[in-house]
Design an enzyme around this catalytic site. Structure first.
Site, PDB file in Angstrom:
ATOM      1  N   GLN A  19       0.692  -1.330  -0.053  1.00 47.28           N
ATOM      2  CA  GLN A  19      -0.012  -0.082  -0.072  1.00 47.28           C
ATOM      3  C   GLN A  19       0.950   1.254   0.089  1.00 47.28           C
ATOM      4  O   GLN A  19       2.227   1.152   0.217  1.00 47.28           O
ATOM      5  CB  GLN A  19      -0.782  -0.170   1.100  1.00 47.28           C
ATOM      6  CG  GLN A  19      -0.131  -0.245   2.604  1.00 47.28           C
ATOM      7  CD  GLN A  19      -1.004  -1.143   3.682  1.00 47.28           C
ATOM      8  OE1 GLN A  19      -2.375  -0.929   3.570  1.00 47.28           O
ATOM      9  NE2 GLN A  19      -0.510  -1.631   4.502  1.00 47.28           N
TER      10      GLN A  19
ATOM     11  N   HIS B 257      -9.133   3.379  19.771  1.00 43.36           N
ATOM     12  CA  HIS B 257      -8.410   2.293  20.025  1.00 43.36           C
ATOM     13  C   HIS B 257      -8.859   1.711  21.529  1.00 43.36           C
ATOM     14  O   HIS B 257      -8.936   0.566  21.732  1.00 43.36           O
ATOM     15  CB  HIS B 257      -6.932   2.532  20.378  1.00 43.36           C
ATOM     16  CG  HIS B 257      -6.199   2.584  18.693  1.00 43.36           C
ATOM     17  ND1 HIS B 257      -5.403   3.718  18.517  1.00 43.36           N
ATOM     18  CD2 HIS B 257      -5.958   2.054  17.865  1.00 43.36           C
ATOM     19  CE1 HIS B 257      -4.846   3.515  17.517  1.00 43.36           C
ATOM     20  NE2 HIS B 257      -5.270   2.515  16.938  1.00 43.36           N
TER      21      HIS B 257
ATOM     22  N   ASP C 168      -0.247   0.212  13.639  1.00 44.69           N
ATOM     23  CA  ASP C 168       0.319   1.070  14.365  1.00 44.69           C
ATOM     24  C   ASP C 168       0.573   0.885  15.756  1.00 44.69           C
ATOM     25  O   ASP C 168       1.190   1.601  16.686  1.00 44.69           O
ATOM     26  CB  ASP C 168      -0.518   2.416  14.211  1.00 44.69           C
ATOM     27  CG  ASP C 168      -1.874   2.114  14.551  1.00 44.69           C
ATOM     28  OD1 ASP C 168      -2.753   1.810  13.760  1.00 44.69           O
ATOM     29  OD2 ASP C 168      -2.355   1.783  15.854  1.00 44.69           O
TER      30      ASP C 168
ATOM     31  N   GLU D 127      -0.024  -8.806  10.900  1.00 47.73           N
ATOM     32  CA  GLU D 127      -0.168  -7.626  10.049  1.00 47.73           C
ATOM     33  C   GLU D 127       0.420  -7.901   8.972  1.00 47.73           C
ATOM     34  O   GLU D 127       1.487  -8.588   8.842  1.00 47.73           O
ATOM     35  CB  GLU D 127       0.658  -6.635  10.859  1.00 47.73           C
ATOM     36  CG  GLU D 127       1.153  -5.297  10.118  1.00 47.73           C
ATOM     37  CD  GLU D 127      -0.116  -4.419   9.444  1.00 47.73           C
ATOM     38  OE1 GLU D 127      -0.931  -4.032  10.357  1.00 47.73           O
ATOM     39  OE2 GLU D 127      -0.165  -4.228   8.134  1.00 47.73           O
TER      40      GLU D 127
ATOM     41  N   ASP E 243      -1.077 -12.315   5.757  1.00 48.05           N
ATOM     42  CA  ASP E 243      -2.544 -11.858   5.515  1.00 48.05           C
ATOM     43  C   ASP E 243      -3.411 -12.541   6.421  1.00 48.05           C
ATOM     44  O   ASP E 243      -3.183 -13.682   6.672  1.00 48.05           O
ATOM     45  CB  ASP E 243      -2.849 -12.354   4.028  1.00 48.05           C
ATOM     46  CG  ASP E 243      -4.277 -11.571   3.538  1.00 48.05           C
ATOM     47  OD1 ASP E 243      -4.229 -11.043   2.395  1.00 48.05           O
ATOM     48  OD2 ASP E 243      -5.010 -11.540   4.433  1.00 48.05           O
TER      49      ASP E 243
ATOM     50  N   ASP F  34      -8.451  -4.876  13.171  1.00 54.05           N
ATOM     51  CA  ASP F  34      -8.225  -3.524  13.292  1.00 54.05           C
ATOM     52  C   ASP F  34      -7.681  -3.390  11.681  1.00 54.05           C
ATOM     53  O   ASP F  34      -6.331  -3.004  11.547  1.00 54.05           O
ATOM     54  CB  ASP F  34      -7.163  -3.059  14.128  1.00 54.05           C
ATOM     55  CG  ASP F  34      -7.011  -1.523  14.048  1.00 54.05           C
ATOM     56  OD1 ASP F  34      -5.599  -1.211  14.560  1.00 54.05           O
ATOM     57  OD2 ASP F  34      -7.640  -0.758  13.450  1.00 54.05           O
TER      58      ASP F  34
ATOM     59  N   THR G 241      -7.684  -1.782   7.686  1.00 47.04           N
ATOM     60  CA  THR G 241      -7.985  -0.785   6.382  1.00 47.04           C
ATOM     61  C   THR G 241      -9.412  -1.197   6.105  1.00 47.04           C
ATOM     62  O   THR G 241      -9.995  -1.858   6.440  1.00 47.04           O
ATOM     63  CB  THR G 241      -7.095  -0.654   5.638  1.00 47.04           C
ATOM     64  OG1 THR G 241      -6.888  -1.989   5.049  1.00 47.04           O
ATOM     65  CG2 THR G 241      -5.537  -0.013   5.847  1.00 47.04           C
ATOM     66  N   ASP G 242      -9.950   0.076   5.312  1.00 48.27           N
ATOM     67  CA  ASP G 242     -10.968  -0.451   4.478  1.00 48.27           C
ATOM     68  C   ASP G 242     -11.112  -1.373   3.516  1.00 48.27           C
ATOM     69  O   ASP G 242     -10.010  -1.827   3.164  1.00 48.27           O
ATOM     70  CB  ASP G 242     -11.758   1.080   3.913  1.00 48.27           C
ATOM     71  CG  ASP G 242     -11.981   1.962   5.033  1.00 48.27           C
ATOM     72  OD1 ASP G 242     -11.015   3.068   5.396  1.00 48.27           O
ATOM     73  OD2 ASP G 242     -13.329   2.136   5.393  1.00 48.27           O
TER      74      ASP G 242
HETATM   75  N1  SAM Z   1      -7.738   2.361  12.645  1.00 47.26           N
HETATM   76  C1  SAM Z   1      -7.714   2.187  11.151  1.00 47.26           C
HETATM   77  C2  SAM Z   1      -8.919   2.313  10.545  1.00 47.26           C
HETATM   78  O1  SAM Z   1      -9.971   2.106  11.179  1.00 47.26           O
HETATM   79  O2  SAM Z   1      -9.115   2.317   9.340  1.00 47.26           O
HETATM   80  C3  SAM Z   1      -7.007   1.136  10.913  1.00 47.26           C
HETATM   81  C4  SAM Z   1      -5.461   1.307  11.139  1.00 47.26           C
HETATM   82  S1  SAM Z   1      -4.194   0.093  11.075  1.00 47.26           S
HETATM   83  C5  SAM Z   1      -2.855   0.814  10.428  1.00 47.26           C
HETATM   84  C6  SAM Z   1      -4.872  -0.943   9.795  1.00 47.26           C
HETATM   85  C7  SAM Z   1      -3.877  -2.046   9.285  1.00 47.26           C
HETATM   86  O3  SAM Z   1      -4.487  -3.115   8.495  1.00 47.26           O
HETATM   87  C8  SAM Z   1      -2.532  -1.671   8.600  1.00 47.26           C
HETATM   88  O4  SAM Z   1      -1.598  -1.805   9.380  1.00 47.26           O
HETATM   89  C9  SAM Z   1      -2.562  -2.433   7.350  1.00 47.26           C
HETATM   90  O5  SAM Z   1      -1.270  -2.810   6.844  1.00 47.26           O
HETATM   91  C10 SAM Z   1      -3.398  -3.841   7.720  1.00 47.26           C
HETATM   92  N2  SAM Z   1      -3.784  -4.467   7.090  1.00 47.26           N
HETATM   93  C11 SAM Z   1      -4.468  -4.199   6.057  1.00 47.26           C
HETATM   94  N3  SAM Z   1      -4.879  -5.433   5.249  1.00 47.26           N
HETATM   95  C12 SAM Z   1      -4.584  -6.467   5.973  1.00 47.26           C
HETATM   96  C13 SAM Z   1      -4.584  -8.040   5.895  1.00 47.26           C
HETATM   97  N4  SAM Z   1      -5.395  -8.605   4.715  1.00 47.26           N
HETATM   98  N5  SAM Z   1      -4.107  -8.669   6.833  1.00 47.26           N
HETATM   99  C14 SAM Z   1      -3.299  -8.195   7.685  1.00 47.26           C
HETATM  100  N6  SAM Z   1      -3.210  -6.709   7.942  1.00 47.26           N
HETATM  101  C15 SAM Z   1      -3.862  -6.099   6.950  1.00 47.26           C
END
Ligand code: SAM
Length: 285
Positions: free
Chosen positions: A31, A62, A86, A106, A138, A156, A158-159
């Protein structure tokens, strides 16, 4: 304001940040990651053009993503965090004295590394806690192959665009179902319901076949623009969600740590959903 960083979540509307100082920017292989300073929000992290977290308001999200399931369960020893690079969720989970082991899965090591460097108060040393096991994978693959059982699982992510998409699939929820211990609780970041109501209804439809109790709770997180942020809740035992606010207030006061947003009354009230959300998910589950 100039050189604004405009959030890319919605095609015709969004929030904009004046980056006073770009601390890090890179295409990580998973990303686009940018971390910058902003006068209003402190240090901010964006992934693929979407605000993930800011120094100023991270505590709201959080605390609510962590303490609602953790205090509902009450005796969580083994916790699984999906995403959360994070470190804010991990920091809050480790405050609970019952916790013996946390696995965090993560997908992007760069998020962990850069947040430790530029947002150090988010993890506040949590990644070095001896109870923690970090897995770079993943999340959907981890839960699909996982043989361990966890008392609380927190997604937690991403979208549901890019790497986050797989964490909103039936396959992911089936994997969560298989590694959630008896009386376990699953919660997940599930978007801003006024803007992303389809995320709520889709999650409801995909969780229902796996869990006896599926609903949502909410909190207003200022930098997740468009209204309340919804969190998906799923468990096999609806009684876990039933709490006595007075008893919970005593438990939280005795927990041995302070919060800035979460408290027993806010916990209970967070499950009160707006009528348009109730209508969209058909019934209060
Ligand atoms: N608080 C934020 C929100 O509500 O949008 C989310 C924050 S956190 C940084 C989101 C994390 O999900 C990121 O570190 C990203 O790399 C991770 N992430 C995204 N897709 C993922 C997956 N398929 N497996 C594991 N981690 C993933």
């Amino acid at each position: 304001m100039k050189n604004l960083l405009v959030e890319s979540l919605y095609p015709s509307w969004g929030q904009a940040y004046q980056p006073d100082d770009v601390l890090f920017e890179s295409q990580t292989g998973h990303q686009h990651l940018v971390i910058f300073k902003n006068q209003q929000w402190g240090t901010v992290m964006m992934l693929d053009g979407v605000v993930q977290t800011t120094e100023k308001d991270e505590f709201i999200y959080h605390e609510m993503m962590t303490h609602v399931p953790m205090f509902s369960h009450g005796q969580a020893k083994r916790v699984l965090i999906i995403g959360g690079g994070d470190g804010g969720i991990l920091r809050e989970v480790l405050k609970h004295p019952t916790v013996e082991h946390v696995t965090q899965v993560e997908i992007d090591q760069a998020v962990i590394d850069m947040c430790v460097q530029y947002l150090p108060n988010h993890s506040a040393g949590a990644f070095d806690d001896p109870r923690v096991n970090i897995v770079i994978d993943d999340g959907v693959d981890f839960v699909s192959e996982c043989v361990e059982q966890f008392d609380v699982i927190i997604s937690d992510s991403t979208d549901p665009i890019g790497p986050g998409e797989s964490l909103f699939t039936s396959k992911f929820y089936q994997g969560v179902q298989s590694c959630l211990a008896e009386n376990g609780v699953f919660v997940a970041q599930n978007g801003v319901s006024f803007m992303q109501l389809d995320e709520v209804t889709t999650t409801q439809q995909r969780l229902k076949p796996c869990f006896n109790d599926v609903t949502f709770y909410a909190a207003a997180v200022p930098t997740y623009v468009g209204g309340i942020m919804t969190f998906a809740w799923a468990s096999q035992n609806p009684e876990i969600r039933q709490i006595d606010v007075e008893a919970l207030a005593t438990i939280t006061e005795q927990a041995g740590f302070k919060t800035r947003y979460y408290n027993a009354a806010v916990h209970a009230a967070s499950f009160a959903l707006p009528q348009y959300v109730i209508d969209a998910i058909g019934e209060l589950s």
